[in-house]
Write a protein that holds these residues in place. Sequence first.
Motif, PDB file in Angstrom:
ATOM      1  N   GLN A 159       0.863  -1.187   0.000  1.00 55.99           N
ATOM      2  CA  GLN A 159       0.000   0.000   0.000  1.00 55.99           C
ATOM      3  C   GLN A 159       0.894   1.230   0.000  1.00 55.99           C
ATOM      4  OE1 GLN A 159      -2.919   0.253   3.274  1.00 55.99           O
ATOM      5  NE2 GLN A 159      -2.468   2.445   3.406  1.00 55.99           N
ATOM      6  N   LEU A 160       0.515   2.236  -0.772  1.00 57.26           N
ATOM      7  CA  LEU A 160       1.219   3.501  -0.619  1.00 57.26           C
ATOM      8  C   LEU A 160       1.164   3.898   0.848  1.00 57.26           C
ATOM      9  CD1 LEU A 160       0.197   5.864  -3.581  1.00 57.26           C
ATOM     10  CD2 LEU A 160       2.395   4.774  -3.194  1.00 57.26           C
ATOM     11  N   ALA A 161       2.199   4.543   1.326  1.00 58.86           N
ATOM     12  CA  ALA A 161       2.280   4.892   2.750  1.00 58.86           C
ATOM     13  C   ALA A 161       1.415   6.102   3.054  1.00 58.86           C
ATOM     14  CB  ALA A 161       3.730   5.150   3.142  1.00 58.86           C
ATOM     15  N   VAL A 162       0.121   5.982   2.686  1.00 54.91           N
ATOM     16  CA  VAL A 162      -0.857   7.048   2.911  1.00 54.91           C
ATOM     17  C   VAL A 162      -1.977   6.489   3.775  1.00 54.91           C
ATOM     18  CG1 VAL A 162      -0.302   8.116   0.694  1.00 54.91           C
ATOM     19  CG2 VAL A 162      -2.221   6.507   0.840  1.00 54.91           C
ATOM     20  N   VAL A 163      -2.705   7.375   4.427  1.00 54.76           N
ATOM     21  CA  VAL A 163      -3.836   6.983   5.260  1.00 54.76           C
ATOM     22  C   VAL A 163      -5.076   6.891   4.377  1.00 54.76           C
ATOM     23  CG1 VAL A 163      -5.297   7.624   7.207  1.00 54.76           C
ATOM     24  CG2 VAL A 163      -2.824   8.065   7.300  1.00 54.76           C
ATOM     25  N   LEU A 164      -5.659   5.717   4.303  1.00 56.33           N
ATOM     26  CA  LEU A 164      -6.869   5.507   3.515  1.00 56.33           C
ATOM     27  C   LEU A 164      -8.105   5.782   4.374  1.00 56.33           C
ATOM     28  CD1 LEU A 164      -5.894   2.151   1.727  1.00 56.33           C
ATOM     29  CD2 LEU A 164      -5.642   4.485   0.852  1.00 56.33           C
ATOM     30  N   PHE A 165      -9.259   5.949   3.722  1.00 58.65           N
ATOM     31  CA  PHE A 165     -10.497   6.086   4.475  1.00 58.65           C
ATOM     32  C   PHE A 165     -10.693   4.843   5.337  1.00 58.65           C
ATOM     33  CE2 PHE A 165     -11.733   8.833   0.778  1.00 58.65           C
ATOM     34  CZ  PHE A 165     -11.882  10.007   1.501  1.00 58.65           C
ATOM     35  N   GLY A 166     -11.113   5.062   6.580  1.00 61.96           N
ATOM     36  CA  GLY A 166     -11.304   3.944   7.494  1.00 61.96           C
ATOM     37  C   GLY A 166     -10.045   3.518   8.204  1.00 61.96           C
ATOM     38  N   GLN A 167      -8.967   4.197   7.953  1.00 59.96           N
ATOM     39  CA  GLN A 167      -7.681   3.885   8.585  1.00 59.96           C
ATOM     40  C   GLN A 167      -7.347   5.007   9.561  1.00 59.96           C
ATOM     41  OE1 GLN A 167      -4.643   3.117   5.705  1.00 59.96           O
ATOM     42  NE2 GLN A 167      -3.059   2.694   7.207  1.00 59.96           N
ATOM     43  N   HIS A 168      -7.013   4.645  10.794  1.00 62.05           N
ATOM     44  CA  HIS A 168      -6.755   5.652  11.818  1.00 62.05           C
ATOM     45  C   HIS A 168      -5.412   6.341  11.582  1.00 62.05           C
ATOM     46  CE1 HIS A 168     -10.229   4.561  14.149  1.00 62.05           C
ATOM     47  NE2 HIS A 168      -9.837   3.306  14.238  1.00 62.05           N
ATOM     48  N   LEU A 169      -5.397   7.634  11.884  1.00 65.23           N
ATOM     49  CA  LEU A 169      -4.125   8.347  11.866  1.00 65.23           C
ATOM     50  C   LEU A 169      -3.272   7.872  13.033  1.00 65.23           C
ATOM     51  CD1 LEU A 169      -5.873  10.233  10.026  1.00 65.23           C
ATOM     52  CD2 LEU A 169      -4.586  12.146  10.982  1.00 65.23           C
ATOM     53  N   ASP A 170      -1.968   7.976  12.845  1.00 68.64           N
ATOM     54  CA  ASP A 170      -1.047   7.609  13.909  1.00 68.64           C
ATOM     55  C   ASP A 170      -1.278   8.524  15.117  1.00 68.64           C
ATOM     56  OD1 ASP A 170       1.578   6.286  14.845  1.00 68.64           O
ATOM     57  OD2 ASP A 170       2.032   8.428  14.970  1.00 68.64           O
TER      58      ASP A 170
END
Length: 255
Positions: A159-170
Amino acid sequence: MNDMSWADGVTRVAVLTGAGISTDSGIPDYRGPSGVWTRDPALVEAFTRDSFRSDPAVRTRFWRTYLGHAAWRAEPNAAHRALAELERAGVAVRILTQNVDGLHQKAGSSPRKVLEMHGTMHEVRCTGCGARTPSDATLARVAAGDADPRCLDCGGILQLAVVLFGQHLDADTVSHAERIAAHSQLMLAVGTSLQVEPVASLCAVAVNAGNRLVIVNRDPTPYDDLAVEVIREPSGTALPRICAALATRAASAVR
């Protein structure tokens, strides 16, 4: 734009940037009239964590979309350069960006002073073993016909090292951003709809700490009422003026 009296005495600035700051670089935004989601609402599925990880067809569409993405060819515009110049002028500038394009760093902003809230498109992360590698190697595989590239070490989904929808931010990244927002005298929110949380609420963090909020965005946002000024000009024309005024007033304050 008024006389910018809100710039008086400001030596610490936090800048929250969204997709709108990069449109002058040829990168489309997401929710505008010609935005990515506006033109193709179904594409949202390819940027949703669960769909991406469970459906090879979604991953294929995601990689195909990014293979020819305008961001790979984009150059910083006047807004990016103005922020870099403000830092060089001696003002303490911290950039909290929702963008993954890396244009702030390319414009000359110190990488350590740019907090990429939603990750970066310039790296790929394995969802299995966590290994991170430059994106160009994976994209070269996609261009050569590998529609759903897997990790060469463990076979996991890449996966590109980006935050997708439904994925929590660090959580550490969010806490760091909140501290910056609370300790900066001025928060500039530029080119962002302020509809995506928890990043948008950094505006409230700044205001609740007694700091000033200025919003530069084409359309109304949920946080306009908290701002000391709302500027509807394009960021490429507004930011150079704002940054020049901040630099001049900061220099006068230390004389």
